[in-house]
Design an enzyme around this catalytic site. Structure first.
Site, short mmCIF file in Angstrom:
data_model
loop_
_atom_site.label_atom_id
_atom_site.label_comp_id
_atom_site.label_asym_id
_atom_site.label_seq_id
_atom_site.Cartn_x
_atom_site.Cartn_y
_atom_site.Cartn_z
N TYR A 22 36.79 49.02 28.04
CA TYR A 22 35.91 49.08 29.21
C TYR A 22 35.77 50.51 29.71
O TYR A 22 34.67 51.02 29.91
CB TYR A 22 36.48 48.18 30.30
CG TYR A 22 35.63 48.02 31.54
CD1 TYR A 22 34.35 47.46 31.46
CD2 TYR A 22 36.10 48.41 32.79
CE1 TYR A 22 33.57 47.29 32.60
CE2 TYR A 22 35.33 48.25 33.93
CZ TYR A 22 34.07 47.68 33.84
OH TYR A 22 33.31 47.52 34.97
N PRO A 75 46.26 50.13 37.03
CA PRO A 75 46.31 51.31 37.90
C PRO A 75 47.18 51.07 39.13
O PRO A 75 47.10 50.01 39.75
CB PRO A 75 44.84 51.53 38.28
CG PRO A 75 44.07 50.92 37.16
CD PRO A 75 44.88 49.72 36.75
N VAL A 118 41.62 39.52 41.00
CA VAL A 118 42.57 39.14 42.03
C VAL A 118 41.93 38.32 43.16
O VAL A 118 42.55 37.40 43.68
CB VAL A 118 43.32 40.39 42.55
CG1 VAL A 118 42.40 41.29 43.37
CG2 VAL A 118 44.56 40.01 43.32
N1 UDP Z 1 46.46 40.93 40.30
C1 UDP Z 1 47.49 40.15 40.77
N2 UDP Z 1 47.44 38.80 40.56
C2 UDP Z 1 46.41 38.18 39.91
C3 UDP Z 1 45.35 38.99 39.43
C4 UDP Z 1 45.39 40.37 39.64
O1 UDP Z 1 48.44 40.64 41.38
O2 UDP Z 1 46.45 36.95 39.75
C5 UDP Z 1 46.51 42.38 40.54
C6 UDP Z 1 46.31 43.24 39.29
O3 UDP Z 1 47.53 43.46 38.63
C7 UDP Z 1 45.75 44.51 39.89
C8 UDP Z 1 44.98 44.03 41.13
O4 UDP Z 1 45.45 42.72 41.39
O5 UDP Z 1 46.78 45.37 40.30
C9 UDP Z 1 43.46 43.97 40.91
O6 UDP Z 1 43.25 43.29 39.71
P1 UDP Z 1 41.79 42.87 39.23
O7 UDP Z 1 41.96 42.11 37.96
O8 UDP Z 1 41.06 42.19 40.33
O9 UDP Z 1 40.97 44.20 38.94
P2 UDP Z 1 41.34 45.72 38.58
O10 UDP Z 1 41.20 46.45 39.86
O11 UDP Z 1 42.75 45.81 38.04
O12 UDP Z 1 40.32 46.07 37.57
#
Ligand code: UDP
Length: 324
Positions: A157, A284, A199
């Site tokens: 990505y 990140p 998330v």
């Molecule tokens: N995350 C989490 N639980 C979940 C899904 C995501 O704690 O069930 C965390 C993930 O590790 C990241 C943040 O939430 O640190 C945002 O994740 P997302 O997949 O929404 O998008 P990203 O910003 O990482 O692209």
């Protein structure tokens, strides 16, 4: 694949939206209608859904073309704006679809730029805060070059979008195409897919079902969440501006994932407990946009508070969690 033809006759501006059946693309389509545009959506429905554009069926100013944007597309008639929104955008989607993700960011961007060049249209690329990778500069200004692992799980990505930015700048410099690049930070709202793994839908659906909230790692990693209507207003202003370098659009209110889990519990009134799961590779550690450029150039800043946006998103997901 056979070439498809489209005829447009009206004097209203015509916009092509790739990925227009997706979460953000479909909200853009609604915004463009409110501004009097005719809209052509191109989407292969890999992560998008016709549910998001079903309310436009039968509208004479709307056309849907079911096609992969990496394939050549022929359109008759004028096009004024090309908005390139097509791409898987959630980490679990691009883990499942790494080649499609690389193709839509590279070949798809090439086709969309080619269409804009052919039509003399203005082109906007939706890039991402992922071009900053796991950032070593905080908050992230557009001048930061990023810290990306090209061969890690997010590389497909991040590098596709970085290539897309480079290609967009090349079309601008070599063909004098009018181009815009927006770097989108975490955005949420109605029409997110319940199971896209991000998330916001993950926590809301878990909370609404009183299932454990899965916080990855210790939950100290941060994100900054922008409501979709704020984001699209910023993107629209950028397209209509005369600025061709990248612009961050996002909400600078930053929080840890543990804080976000608590905010979701409060907003849903859920009895869920918080559980911890392993932190995905290359996740990140911190992310917050520096939006000085958007503020100065576009006179834009986000208006929707997290509590309001979260309530609207929860309303959308209520009722959907039990049936899907
Ligand atoms: N995350 C989490 N639980 C979940 C899904 C995501 O704690 O069930 C965390 C993930 O590790 C990241 C943040 O939430 O640190 C945002 O994740 P997302 O997949 O929404 O998008 P990203 O910003 O990482 O692209």
């Amino acid at each position: 694949m056979a070439k498809r033809k489209t005829s447009l006759t009206s004097k209203a501006p015509t916009s092509v939206v790739t990925g227009g059946a997706g979460f953000l693309g479909s909200h853009l389509v609604d915004l463009l209608f409110s501004k009097g545009h005719r809209v052509i959506v191109i989407d292969n429905l890999v992560t998008g859904s016709t549910d998001n554009i079903a309310h436009l069926a039968g509208n004479a100013a709307f056309r849907f073309i079911h096609q992969d944007v990496t394939e050549f597309l022929f359109l008759e008639g004028p096009v004024d704006y090309v908005w390139h929104f097509a791409s898987p955008a959630s980490p679990i989607d691009y883990l499942e679809l790494p080649i499609q993700t690389l193709k839509v960011g590279s070949l798809g961007t090439h086709k969309a730029l080619g269409l804009a060049k052919e039509k003399g249209a203005r082109f906007l690329l939706t890039s991402t805060s992922e071009v900053y990778g796991d950032p070593l500069v905080h908050p992230q200004p557009e001048t930061y070059w990023g810290n990306v692992n090209p061969i890690g799980p997010r590389g497909c990505y991040d590098e596709a979008k970085r290539f897309a930015e480079a290609l967009t700048m090349a079309y601008r410099n070599q063909h004098q195409l009018e181009t815009r690049i927006v770097r989108i930070f975490n955005t949420y709202g109605p029409r997110m897919r319940l199971r896209d793994g991000r998330v916001v839908p993950a926590f809301i659906s878990q909370a609404l079902q009183n299932k454990p909230i899965t916080v990855f790692g210790d939950g100290s990693q941060t994100r900054s969440f922008c409501f979709c209507s704020d984001l699209l207003e910023g993107i629209y202003r950028l397209m209509m501006s005369n600025y061709s370098d990248p612009v961050n659009i996002g909400n600078p209110r930053e929080m840890t994932m543990l804080e976000f889990a608590q905010a979701t519990l409060k907003a849903t009134g859920s009895r869920s407990r918080i559980v911890h799961r392993p932190l995905p590779q290359d996740d990140p550690k911190q992310r917050r946009p520096d939006i000085t450029r958007a503020r100065q150039l576009l006179k834009w800043e986000p208006k929707v508070h997290l509590e309001i946006g979260l309530a609207r998103t929860i309303d959308y997901f209520r009722g959907r969690v039990s049936v899907r």
